[in-house]
Design an enzyme around this catalytic site. Structure first.
Site, PDB file in Angstrom:
ATOM      1  N   GLY A 125       0.810  -1.210   0.000  1.00  8.87           N
ATOM      2  CA  GLY A 125       0.000   0.000   0.000  1.00  8.87           C
ATOM      3  C   GLY A 125       0.840   1.254   0.000  1.00  8.87           C
ATOM      4  O   GLY A 125       0.315   2.360   0.054  1.00  8.87           O
ATOM      5  N   PRO A 139      -2.080   1.404  -4.399  1.00  7.53           N
ATOM      6  CA  PRO A 139      -1.794   2.731  -3.868  1.00  7.53           C
ATOM      7  C   PRO A 139      -2.960   3.315  -3.080  1.00  7.53           C
ATOM      8  O   PRO A 139      -2.783   4.245  -2.303  1.00  7.53           O
ATOM      9  CB  PRO A 139      -1.490   3.559  -5.115  1.00  7.53           C
ATOM     10  CG  PRO A 139      -2.064   2.797  -6.256  1.00  7.53           C
ATOM     11  CD  PRO A 139      -1.996   1.361  -5.868  1.00  7.53           C
ATOM     12  N   HIS A 159      -4.616  16.074   0.579  1.00  2.00           N
ATOM     13  CA  HIS A 159      -4.284  15.191   1.694  1.00  2.00           C
ATOM     14  C   HIS A 159      -3.760  16.013   2.865  1.00  2.00           C
ATOM     15  O   HIS A 159      -3.466  17.198   2.739  1.00  2.00           O
ATOM     16  CB  HIS A 159      -3.218  14.162   1.288  1.00  2.00           C
ATOM     17  CG  HIS A 159      -3.747  13.050   0.448  1.00  2.00           C
ATOM     18  ND1 HIS A 159      -3.839  13.137  -0.921  1.00  2.00           N
ATOM     19  CD2 HIS A 159      -4.211  11.810   0.783  1.00  2.00           C
ATOM     20  CE1 HIS A 159      -4.339  12.008  -1.403  1.00  2.00           C
ATOM     21  NE2 HIS A 159      -4.579  11.192  -0.390  1.00  2.00           N
ATOM     22  N   LYS A 203       1.757  14.216   4.543  1.00  2.00           N
ATOM     23  CA  LYS A 203       1.991  13.271   3.436  1.00  2.00           C
ATOM     24  C   LYS A 203       3.289  13.635   2.722  1.00  2.00           C
ATOM     25  O   LYS A 203       3.535  14.808   2.423  1.00  2.00           O
ATOM     26  CB  LYS A 203       0.809  13.292   2.468  1.00  2.00           C
ATOM     27  CG  LYS A 203       0.916  12.241   1.368  1.00  2.00           C
ATOM     28  CD  LYS A 203      -0.396  12.110   0.614  1.00  2.00           C
ATOM     29  CE  LYS A 203      -0.295  11.110  -0.524  1.00  2.00           C
ATOM     30  NZ  LYS A 203       0.064   9.757  -0.051  1.00  2.00           N
ATOM     31  N   THR A 220      -2.646   7.646  -5.748  1.00  2.00           N
ATOM     32  CA  THR A 220      -3.995   7.498  -6.317  1.00  2.00           C
ATOM     33  C   THR A 220      -4.214   8.463  -7.466  1.00  2.00           C
ATOM     34  O   THR A 220      -4.782   8.099  -8.506  1.00  2.00           O
ATOM     35  CB  THR A 220      -5.049   7.732  -5.225  1.00  2.00           C
ATOM     36  OG1 THR A 220      -4.853   6.779  -4.182  1.00  2.00           O
ATOM     37  CG2 THR A 220      -6.451   7.600  -5.786  1.00  2.00           C
TER      38      THR A 220
END
Length: 261
Positions: free
Chosen positions: A93, A118, A150, A154, A161
């Site tokens: 992931g 992802p 996000h 991050k 994505t």
């Protein structure tokens, strides 16, 4: 009872997976891996008091039937090699994977089941399918722009994505994303080039994840959006995918395979 090990267990996704796995009843956490020197190392895992966070890959993965990896991309290759050596199915992931790492995963998939996701949200993976269909149905008179948002912590941008959404749109129009993507606009850019796919990024607060694909054409605009209000949606998807991956034959999989389309 499926036995899982979580790599990147002290991170946001890792913590969500550990917590939800406890409540599900059909998943047991047998390993929680963190980077060497992590503040969490050697501490008991909340909800799993018989498990301690560890940086020892051998110990952390010893009892696992499926490995869920949500660690930094830089840690990937050693983990992949370990999973191949011990025949462990691997769900990746992690976002921001280098092309060389992707190649290592593709080679590993000849020997073990590897699922690259992802984004493990079921809704996002439905969005991928919708974007592909829309981009195929609407010609290049419809400009494609992708906006993602996000939380401020991050590390990579655009999100994995967002890039996957761009790949779906490009593939639907028989293009390579790296040939048509635009990641920077400033100053006198001139008119928009036909067929380009533009990316915009927002970072801030505690936004779990938002993605919108715009197809802007003559006199109309189609917007396809997914908004996650909680990271739990990704954790649920990851655990469902782990159960699906257990016992699969060697191969390279994605969330579409889990969802059956």
């Amino acid at each position: 009872m499926l036995k899982i090990a979580v790599v990147g267990a002290s991170g946001r996704m890792g913590q969500s997976i550990l917590r939800l796995a406890k409540s599900m009843g059909n998943v047991a956490v047998v390993g929680a891996l963190v980077r060497p020197g992590s503040p969490a190392e050697d501490k008991e895992v909340p909800d799993w008091p018989h498990i301690c966070y560890t940086s020892d890959r051998g110990a952390g993965l010893a009892e696992a039937e499926v490995v869920l990896d949500f660690a930094a991309a830089s840690d990937e290759i050693g983990l992949v090699r370990h999973c191949v050596d011990y025949g462990l199915p691997l769900l990746v992931g992690t976002t921001g994977l280098e092309a060389s790492t992707r190649q290592v995963l593709e080679q590993a998939a000849k020997k073990i089941p590897v699922l690259i996701a992802p984004n493990t949200s079921k809704g996002v993976n439905i969005l991928l399918e919708l974007v592909h269909r829309a981009a195929a149905a609407l010609d290049e008179d419809y400009d494609i722009e992708i906006l993602e948002a996000h939380h401020g912590r991050k590390n990579d941008a655009p999100s994995g994505t967002a890039l996957r959404l761009g790949e779906e749109a490009a593939e639907a129009r028989h293009k390579r994303l790296d040939a048509v993507s635009v990641h920077h606009r400033k100053g006198q850019t001139g008119p928009r080039r036909g067929g380009d796919i533009g990316f915009s990024v927002v970072r801030g607060g505690d936004i779990a994840g938002e993605h919108t694909v715009y197809l802007a054409g003559p006199g109309e605009r189609l917007e396809l959006t997914h908004r996650a209000s909680s990271r739990d949606t990704f954790a649920h998807g990851a655990l469902d995918a782990a159960r699906w991956l257990a016992g699969r034959r060697a191969g390279l999989y994605e969330m579409r395979d889990v969802l059956g389309f």
